[in-house]
Design a protein around this motif. Structure first.
Motif, PDB file in Angstrom:
ATOM      1  N   VAL A 552       0.859  -1.179   0.000  1.00 45.54           N
ATOM      2  CA  VAL A 552       0.000   0.000   0.000  1.00 45.54           C
ATOM      3  C   VAL A 552       0.897   1.231   0.000  1.00 45.54           C
ATOM      4  N   VAL A 553       0.620   2.172  -0.901  1.00 48.12           N
ATOM      5  CA  VAL A 553       1.407   3.410  -1.011  1.00 48.12           C
ATOM      6  C   VAL A 553       0.652   4.521  -0.283  1.00 48.12           C
ATOM      7  N   ILE A 554       1.336   5.174   0.673  1.00 48.66           N
ATOM      8  CA  ILE A 554       0.682   6.205   1.489  1.00 48.66           C
ATOM      9  C   ILE A 554       1.469   7.515   1.407  1.00 48.66           C
ATOM     10  N   PRO A 555       0.814   8.600   1.002  1.00 52.17           N
ATOM     11  CA  PRO A 555       1.495   9.908   0.978  1.00 52.17           C
ATOM     12  C   PRO A 555       1.680  10.448   2.396  1.00 52.17           C
ATOM     13  N   CYS A 556       2.843  11.023   2.672  1.00 51.26           N
ATOM     14  CA  CYS A 556       3.138  11.572   4.001  1.00 51.26           C
ATOM     15  C   CYS A 556       3.656  13.002   3.867  1.00 51.26           C
ATOM     16  N   GLY A 557       3.739  13.696   4.991  1.00 55.90           N
ATOM     17  CA  GLY A 557       4.341  15.030   5.008  1.00 55.90           C
ATOM     18  C   GLY A 557       3.465  16.119   4.431  1.00 55.90           C
ATOM     19  N   ILE A 558       2.162  15.913   4.390  1.00 59.28           N
ATOM     20  CA  ILE A 558       1.258  16.949   3.878  1.00 59.28           C
ATOM     21  C   ILE A 558       0.915  17.893   5.037  1.00 59.28           C
ATOM     22  N   THR A 559       1.455  19.074   4.991  1.00 56.42           N
ATOM     23  CA  THR A 559       1.229  20.058   6.049  1.00 56.42           C
ATOM     24  C   THR A 559       0.499  21.271   5.490  1.00 56.42           C
ATOM     25  N   ALA A 560       0.161  22.184   6.388  1.00 57.85           N
ATOM     26  CA  ALA A 560      -0.538  23.409   5.971  1.00 57.85           C
ATOM     27  C   ALA A 560       0.347  24.277   5.072  1.00 57.85           C
ATOM     28  N   ASN A 561       1.675  24.114   5.216  1.00 57.74           N
ATOM     29  CA  ASN A 561       2.615  24.918   4.428  1.00 57.74           C
ATOM     30  C   ASN A 561       2.832  24.369   3.021  1.00 57.74           C
ATOM     31  N   LEU A 562       2.369  23.130   2.782  1.00 58.66           N
ATOM     32  CA  LEU A 562       2.597  22.514   1.469  1.00 58.66           C
ATOM     33  C   LEU A 562       1.611  23.097   0.454  1.00 58.66           C
ATOM     34  N   SER A 563       2.143  23.580  -0.662  1.00 58.60           N
ATOM     35  CA  SER A 563       1.274  24.197  -1.670  1.00 58.60           C
ATOM     36  C   SER A 563       0.393  23.152  -2.334  1.00 58.60           C
ATOM     37  N   GLU A 564      -0.700  23.613  -2.915  1.00 60.42           N
ATOM     38  CA  GLU A 564      -1.634  22.716  -3.592  1.00 60.42           C
ATOM     39  C   GLU A 564      -0.939  21.998  -4.753  1.00 60.42           C
ATOM     40  N   GLU A 565      -0.035  22.735  -5.411  1.00 63.41           N
ATOM     41  CA  GLU A 565       0.695  22.154  -6.544  1.00 63.41           C
ATOM     42  C   GLU A 565       1.588  20.999  -6.084  1.00 63.41           C
ATOM     43  N   ASP A 566       2.322  21.226  -4.974  1.00 63.22           N
ATOM     44  CA  ASP A 566       3.205  20.175  -4.439  1.00 63.22           C
ATOM     45  C   ASP A 566       2.398  18.974  -3.941  1.00 63.22           C
ATOM     46  N   LYS A 567       1.236  19.278  -3.370  1.00 66.34           N
ATOM     47  CA  LYS A 567       0.371  18.202  -2.891  1.00 66.34           C
ATOM     48  C   LYS A 567      -0.091  17.332  -4.065  1.00 66.34           C
ATOM     49  N   ASN A 568      -0.486  17.983  -5.151  1.00 66.76           N
ATOM     50  CA  ASN A 568      -0.939  17.237  -6.342  1.00 66.76           C
ATOM     51  C   ASN A 568       0.198  16.412  -6.938  1.00 66.76           C
ATOM     52  N   ARG A 569       1.424  16.977  -6.912  1.00 71.29           N
ATOM     53  CA  ARG A 569       2.575  16.238  -7.420  1.00 71.29           C
ATOM     54  C   ARG A 569       2.849  14.996  -6.567  1.00 71.29           C
ATOM     55  N   LEU A 570       2.669  15.160  -5.263  1.00 67.69           N
ATOM     56  CA  LEU A 570       2.872  14.024  -4.348  1.00 67.69           C
ATOM     57  C   LEU A 570       1.854  12.920  -4.616  1.00 67.69           C
ATOM     58  N   MET A 571       0.598  13.317  -4.794  1.00 67.22           N
ATOM     59  CA  MET A 571      -0.453  12.334  -5.076  1.00 67.22           C
ATOM     60  C   MET A 571      -0.170  11.614  -6.397  1.00 67.22           C
ATOM     61  N   ALA A 572       0.274  12.358  -7.370  1.00 65.42           N
ATOM     62  CA  ALA A 572       0.581  11.768  -8.680  1.00 65.42           C
ATOM     63  C   ALA A 572       1.742  10.778  -8.566  1.00 65.42           C
ATOM     64  N   LYS A 573       2.733  11.113  -7.725  1.00 65.93           N
ATOM     65  CA  LYS A 573       3.880  10.224  -7.529  1.00 65.93           C
ATOM     66  C   LYS A 573       3.442   8.897  -6.893  1.00 65.93           C
ATOM     67  N   CYS A 574       2.523   8.972  -5.922  1.00 60.99           N
ATOM     68  CA  CYS A 574       2.001   7.755  -5.271  1.00 60.99           C
ATOM     69  C   CYS A 574       1.298   6.864  -6.297  1.00 60.99           C
ATOM     70  N   GLN A 575       0.494   7.492  -7.154  1.00 61.32           N
ATOM     71  CA  GLN A 575      -0.205   6.731  -8.189  1.00 61.32           C
ATOM     72  C   GLN A 575       0.770   6.135  -9.199  1.00 61.32           C
ATOM     73  N   GLU A 576       1.871   6.869  -9.444  1.00 59.16           N
ATOM     74  CA  GLU A 576       2.904   6.374 -10.364  1.00 59.16           C
ATOM     75  C   GLU A 576       3.586   5.121  -9.788  1.00 59.16           C
ATOM     76  N   TYR A 577       3.908   5.181  -8.482  1.00 57.27           N
ATOM     77  CA  TYR A 577       4.492   4.011  -7.818  1.00 57.27           C
ATOM     78  C   TYR A 577       3.551   2.800  -7.919  1.00 57.27           C
ATOM     79  N   ARG A 578       2.285   3.061  -7.660  1.00 55.60           N
ATOM     80  CA  ARG A 578       1.298   1.977  -7.722  1.00 55.60           C
ATOM     81  C   ARG A 578       1.301   1.328  -9.108  1.00 55.60           C
TER      82      ARG A 578
END
Length: 761
Positions: A552-578
């Motif tokens: 199971v791939v789980i995104p971590c380190g999502i904080t209030a300071n993380l931009s929406e763009e970086d968050k979307n990139r992180l989600m895309a990376k998790c899906q890429e790993y999957r």
């Protein structure tokens, strides 16, 4: 009682009830057939209903006279006399229990006590209760007013109980101080609580730690403490309100939410509760409103599918075809083979109605399919050219178990495969028996990472109606018990003679020969065994080969300071790993839910037993890496993104091998050889399975089971049990020396083989 009730009629029906009750008890003691016992119980219930119609009261043991009439006639002298007897008998019972006398002796005296209490009720029309203090009450009133304690002499019975409570309390303290086992301490604490409950029932008051009742000073102190807490709470209220007001907008108010996601029972402390929690909280099963039946959810059913896919592929290599036969069995077909069906008779479920109409003949729901399939075999087999027949069906069966049901392990409906084959020669049949048994061993060892003991069942434990039964047995260290994993039976010609399954002998034209048959089966019990062998206090541990989701791939380190763009990139990376993992043949999923924290997700997937957790955060993305966490050990590994698929596949293989090695060590450490009865019992009580010399006689096996039984439960909810013959191992731990005697005490016969014994599910 009804005013019109005739005392003579009441006495007559009372005598009949007593006689019928005795008859039922004798039948049960003689282990008569269930149908016969049920018929006599029905007569007994009918007599009790007649008694109630006559008297207006339920019948109770000792009921001989009508209560209201008796109560008016009861003389004070007679009541006092029986009251004295009850007190004396009660004291006798308490002394026996305190002296830890034999259970049979205590039970006999308790029976006398209950009889006396029944006589008291017949005489007075009331249940006997401990008499309240009278003369000594006034004498102790002053002392009670000063201390809040009733005088010690007020009730001798209460004083004796108080002394026993104090003695038991000291015993508990000594055990705790000496660092005794938790189970031993818990048993003594349980006894202490029982004594305190008896004291409360007798006096109507709790007993404090010091052995006395709570006095006025103690009660006053308690009130003061309670008041202080309330004042503190009021004082802290403004601070709490200010803290809530200072919370960032959008955050959740109030205390931290308790989800009760994890397990609340420990495997080593309460296996039964742990098992129940782990299979429900991990979403393997859901309970159903018919006792003994359960809903298999995707997580568990996917494991069954992995087993099915492997086994189905392998048997097709052996020339086995899949078929399907009806679930219903006619009564005539079911009863054709009396010996075979004898084992199943109490568990057979019957359909007796269609709507509101009774069926002309009840129809059974299959407990197994020999009697369903073999009449068809008799039609299809005429010549040696029609042989062999090798058919298998994946289906469900119903066995209406009366024992305590446990999901997967003992259920009223379960899924299985049942294979039924017919051969021209015994040699061909013998060969298939062992080939199928080896496939069952591979299901456990290669798929489930569970070692097994291969062997042949004893005469007592073999399949009814068969010539011999082979089995794979699994050891469960958490309970110190074994469980049958799968069986492959050689039926010989027993069923072919019963169902006239014959073929023309090619060497002697015109002559008929009976076929040789096998049957073999494995069930969803495998899933329960896997859970108990590998699971831990964080939940399931599923071997990678049978896991629905291996990663199971789980995104971590999502904080209030993380931009929406970086968050979307992180989600895309998790899906890429999957996707990368899936393309490499790894069963991978991701958890991108934004309403749960990473910590909650970690616990969730650990509970579900997913072999590897991949943690991916913004920093990991920058460094082209990820964290892999093993479910079995909790070990964290930092791995390169470029080698994700390769490293994950290697890690999955390592986890599978390590799980098997750990379970094999548990089995090897707990399977021993014993040549004396003392060693046998000692090892059994340590939760081991024992290979012991055995003559093979059924009476000896019965005696071994009886003599090795203990007078305490193995686990809550389970019965006390002795050791049963699990199997005669194909590879015993040691070679049997000539002249070695059977392990059974009193048996002078030479042993034939080492037999594996143990407590069993």
């Amino acid at each position: 009682a009804s005013p019109a009730a005739d005392p003579g009629a009441v006495d007559a029906i009372n005598a009949k009830i007593k006689a019928q009750g005795e008859k039922v008890r004798e039948l049960k003691a003689a282990k008569a057939e269930k149908a016969q016992v049920d018929a006599e119980v029905k007569v007994l219930l009918s007599l009790k209903a007649d008694y109630k119609n006559l008297t207006g009261q339920d019948w109770k043991p000792g009921a001989t006279k009508l209560a209201p009439a008796a109560s008016t006639a009861a003389s004070t002298a007679a009541v006092d006399a029986i009251n004295t007897k009850i007190k004396a008998q009660g004291e006798k019972v308490r002394e026996l229990k305190a002296a830890k006398a034999e259970k049979a002796q205590v039970d006999a005296e308790v029976k006398v006590l209950l009889s006396l209490k029944a006589d008291y009720k017949n005489l007075t029309g009331q249940d006997w209760k401990p008499p309240k203090t009278t003369n000594e009450g006034k004498k102790g009133q002053k002392q009670e007013q000063k201390t809040g304690e009733k005088p010690a002499a007020a009730n001798p019975e209460a004083e004796q109980l108080k002394a026993r409570i104090e003695e038991q309390g000291n015993k508990v303290r000594e055990l705790k101080g000496s660092g005794a086992d938790k189970a031993q301490v818990d048993a003594q604490v349980k006894q202490l609580l029982v004594l305190k409950e008896q004291y409360k029932t007798l006096t109507g008051e709790d007993l404090t730690a010091g052995g006395g009742k709570k006095g006025k000073k103690e009660q006053k102190k308690e009130k003061e403490q309670k008041k202080e807490k309330e004042q503190k709470k009021e004082k802290d209220q403004p601070k709490k309100a200010a803290k809530e007001a200072a919370r960032p907008e959008g955050s959740m108010p109030g205390p931290k939410k308790v989800t009760r996601l994890g397990l609340e029972a420990k495997k080593e402390e309460n296996l039964s509760d742990w098992y129940s929690q782990v299979i429900t909280k991990s979403e393997m099963i859901e309970y159903y409103d018919v006792s003994g039946c359960y809903i298999l959810r995707p997580l568990s059913y996917s494991i069954w599918e992995k087993i099915k896919d492997f086994f189905d592929t392998e048997i097709k290599k052996m020339g086995v075809d899949n078929v399907y036969f009806p679930i219903f069995v006619s009564q005539a077909a079911l009863e054709r083979e009396k010996t075979h069906i004898a084992d199943f008779a109490p568990e057979v479920a019957w359909v007796t109605k269609s709507g509101d109409t009774d069926l002309a003949e009840p129809i059974a729901i299959r407990p197994t399919s020999e009697t369903v399939m073999y009449p068809a075999y008799a039609k299809w087999i005429k010549s040696h050219r029609d042989l062999p027949i090798k058919y298998n069906q994946w289906n469900n069966v119903v066995r209406w178990e009366f024992k305590h049901p446990q999901p997967f392990l003992r259920t009223r409906e379960f899924l299985w495969q049942e294979g039924h084959s017919a051969f021209a020669t015994k040699e061909e049949a013998d060969e298939e028996v062992l080939a199928i048994l080896e496939l069952y061993a591979r299901v456990y060892e290669d798929l489930m990472a569970i070692p097994v003991v291969r062997g042949r069942k004893t005469e007592k434990e073999k399949f009814a109606g068969g010539d011999y039964t082979t089995t794979v047995e699994v050891y469960i260290s958490a309970s110190g018990r074994a469980i049958q994993g799968g069986t492959s039976h050689h039926l010989g010609q027993n069923f072919s003679k019963m169902f006239e399954i014959v073929f023309e002998d090619p060497e002697k034209p015109g002559e008929k020969k009976f076929v040789y048959q096998n049957s073999w089966g494995i069930t969803t019990r495998t899933i329960g065994v896997m859970t108990m062998v590998h699971g831990d206090n964080r939940g399931l541990v599923i071997p990678p080969v049978v896991a629905r989701d291996q990663v199971v791939v789980i995104p971590c380190g999502i904080t209030a300071n993380l931009s929406e763009e970086d968050k979307n990139r992180l989600m895309a990376k998790c899906q890429e790993y999957r996707k990368v993992l899936r393309d490499a043949g790894v069963r991978a999923t991701d958890d991108l839910r934004d309403n749960y924290s990473p910590g909650w997700k970690f616990n969730h997937w650990e509970l579900k037993g997913t072999p590897i957790r991949m943690e991916v955060g913004p920093r990991d993305m920058k460094e082209n890496q990820f964290i892999a966490v093993r479910r079995d050990t909790g070990e964290k590994l930092t791995l390169s993104e470029g080698k994700a698929a390769e490293k994950i596949r290697e890690l999955l293989d390592t986890i599978q091998a390590d799980l098997y090695s750990k379970a094999k060590k548990e089995q090897d450490d707990h399977m021993v050889a014993a040549d004396t009865w003392d060693d046998f019992c000692s090892c059994l009580d340590k939760g081991m399975i024992i290979q012991a010399p055995f003559c093979g006689a059924i009476p000896c096996e019965d005696k071994i089971k009886k003599d090795s039984a203990r007078d305490q439960d193995i686990e809550p909810g389970a019965p006390s049990m002795g050791a049963k013959g699990l199997c005669i191992p194909f590879k015993p731990l040691k070679e049997l020396k000539p002249g070695t005697k059977c392990i059974c005490e009193g048996c002078d016969c030479d042993a034939k083989y080492y037999t594996l014994f143990g407590r069993s599910y």
